[in-house]
Design a protein around this motif. Structure first.
Motif, PDB file in Angstrom:
ATOM      1  N   GLU A 248      -5.037   3.797  -4.735  1.00  0.00           N
ATOM      2  CA  GLU A 248      -6.198   3.444  -5.741  1.00  0.00           C
ATOM      3  C   GLU A 248      -6.713   4.689  -6.328  1.00  0.00           C
ATOM      4  O   GLU A 248      -7.259   4.644  -7.672  1.00  0.00           O
ATOM      5  N   GLU A 249      -6.485   6.010  -5.731  1.00  0.00           N
ATOM      6  CA  GLU A 249      -7.073   7.080  -6.211  1.00  0.00           C
ATOM      7  C   GLU A 249      -6.539   7.382  -7.488  1.00  0.00           C
ATOM      8  O   GLU A 249      -7.190   8.012  -8.439  1.00  0.00           O
TER       9      GLU A 249
ATOM     10  N   TYR B 172       0.823  -1.187  -0.005  1.00  0.00           N
ATOM     11  CA  TYR B 172       0.068   0.034  -0.143  1.00  0.00           C
ATOM     12  C   TYR B 172       0.912   1.265  -0.007  1.00  0.00           C
ATOM     13  O   TYR B 172       1.868   1.116   0.667  1.00  0.00           O
TER      14      TYR B 172
ATOM     15  N   LYS C 264      -5.313   5.178  -9.794  1.00  0.00           N
ATOM     16  CA  LYS C 264      -5.315   4.185 -10.915  1.00  0.00           C
ATOM     17  C   LYS C 264      -6.663   3.776 -11.187  1.00  0.00           C
ATOM     18  O   LYS C 264      -6.923   3.081 -12.171  1.00  0.00           O
ATOM     19  N   GLN C 265      -7.629   4.216 -10.305  1.00  0.00           N
ATOM     20  CA  GLN C 265      -9.222   3.433 -10.680  1.00  0.00           C
ATOM     21  C   GLN C 265      -9.541   3.993 -11.694  1.00  0.00           C
ATOM     22  O   GLN C 265     -10.129   2.881 -12.702  1.00  0.00           O
TER      23      GLN C 265
ATOM     24  N   ARG D  57      -8.706   1.267 -14.742  1.00  0.00           N
ATOM     25  CA  ARG D  57      -8.619  -0.208 -14.905  1.00  0.00           C
ATOM     26  C   ARG D  57      -9.625  -0.504 -15.652  1.00  0.00           C
ATOM     27  O   ARG D  57     -10.300   0.214 -16.545  1.00  0.00           O
TER      28      ARG D  57
END
Length: 401
Positions: free
Chosen positions: A146-147, A129, A149-150, A153
């Motif tokens: 995640e912010e 992480y 790369k979301q 996806r």
């Protein structure tokens, strides 16, 4: 120039710093108005020997007089690349002895991830992480934020995450794991160092289950922590080392390195397991070789630890909560991103270049050239303290109002 910069050049953020650069030399960058800026960032850890270092510049010019690109990587023997790989192998702990030269740190990460799957025949990859290993699709897949790369996806499948320095999470590394990739010192997360022999424990777990341990040395590598590679401070050796940034002396480069038994697998079944047109470019390799020789033949690496001591001695201020990192990979931590932003912008106005970290908004990046002098450290730290005093006075005034 600034107008055309915004009109024709794609941007990475809504608010770039927008300095119009005229030239750079030593520890300073000069704008088109002739103003000098002391550089405490070094192109985000890339300009290991500062700007226009004579040895690097001479190597580039000499190689240009001989030849530039002549063939895709891996077909012709070209002296700068061969000598660079040999010197790296001679100065890196066994069994690391073979190097694949590429064009950037993120491409080196891609190659390392592919190598882990090729060696083990497994698919699962593990990262941490808040990790950052580059921004191409494979590297983004092992980015632990995640912010960022979301929106891109789906990324590559079968990737899981653990928490850096959390020993209990090591049980997630199993016989299904091809490899785990970690930054030796977590960069974007805030220059987080491994504690309690964490890297040695990862090494032990990988040995138990047959997974490859990949260490990302793109930021700490090439002398920034007092050793050629950061992992040499932690009494262990990974299976694969990923490098870039500082190895090029300001030129674009990356590489991944492992033992011959592993690296040779990329040449067959299938052949061309990794391929690059410009990897090992002779002019870039010449710059890398000059940078490496300068580091090995001088005391710049141990000096980084002495310079760290001076930074820590000088940077004492109520707005600084702690100094993280090692050597000349440092972050001054404030209590809020707002304070960090104010300090960075005020310092630029006063002629000092500072920068941010990717995910930790409270951090002020301090990653100057290793060639920075003690006097320049004192000069820059004086500017930081002056800017912080102004920020603190402004904060007090706002509270009074």
């Amino acid at each position: 120039m600034l107008k055309d910069f915004y009109k024709y050049q794609a941007q990475t953020s809504p608010y770039p710093l927008g300095m119009e650069v005229s030239h750079a030399k030593g520890s300073y960058i000069y704008d088109t108005n002739g103003k000098a800026y002391l550089d405490f960032v070094a192109g985000v850890s890339a300009c290991t020997l500062g700007h226009q270092h004579p040895r690097v510049r001479e190597a580039i010019v000499n190689q240009l007089d001989k030849y530039a690109h002549v063939m895709v990587y891996g077909e012709y023997a070209q002296d700068p690349a061969v000598e660079l790989c040999k010197l790296l192998a001679e100065n890196t702990p066994a069994p690391l002895d073979k190097v694949y030269l590429v064009n950037s740190g993120t491409e080196a990460t891609e190659g390392a991830l592919k190598l882990a799957r090729r060696v083990t025949g497994r698919s699962q990859l593990i990262s941490c992480y808040n990790a950052y290993h580059g921004n191409t699709m494979g590297s983004m897949s092992v980015m632990g934020f995640e912010e960022r790369k979301q929106i891109f996806r789906p990324l590559i499948p079968d990737v899981d995450f653990i928490t850096f320095n959390n020993e209990e999470d090591l049980l997630k590394i199993t016989e299904k794991t091809a490899g785990i990739i970690l930054e030796t010192i977590q960069g974007g997360a805030g220059f987080i160092q491994p504690h309690n022999d964490f890297l040695k424990k990862v090494r032990k777990r990988c040995d138990e289950v047959g997974a490859l341990m990949i260490l990302d040395e793109i930021q700490p590598g090439f002398g920034r922590t007092g050793k050629l590679f950061g992992f040499q401070n932690y009494d262990m050796v990974p299976d694969v080392v990923v490098m870039g940034k500082g190895m090029g002396g300001g030129m674009p480069v990356g590489a991944f390195m492992a033992k011959s038994e592993y690296m040779d697998l990329l040449s067959h079944d299938p052949k061309l397991g990794h391929i690059t047109t410009f990897g090992g470019h002779p002019v870039i390799a010449a710059a890398c070789l000059a940078t490496l020789k300068e580091l090995l033949e001088t005391d710049l690496m141990p000096q980084a630890l002495e310079k760290e001591k001076l930074f820590r001695k000088l940077l004492v201020h109520p707005l600084i909560k702690e100094i993280r990192g090692e050597g000349l990979m440092l972050a001054a931590m404030t209590e809020s991103p707002e304070i960090t932003n104010k300090v960075i912008f005020k310092c630029q106005d006063k002629g000092l270049i500072l920068f941010w970290l990717l995910f930790e908004g409270c951090a002020i990046r301090i990653t100057p050239p290793l060639t920075l002098s003690m006097e320049e450290i004192q000069e820059g730290c004086g500017i930081i303290l002056e800017a912080m005093n102004e920020v603190m006075a402004e904060e007090a005034m706002q509270q009074d109002c």
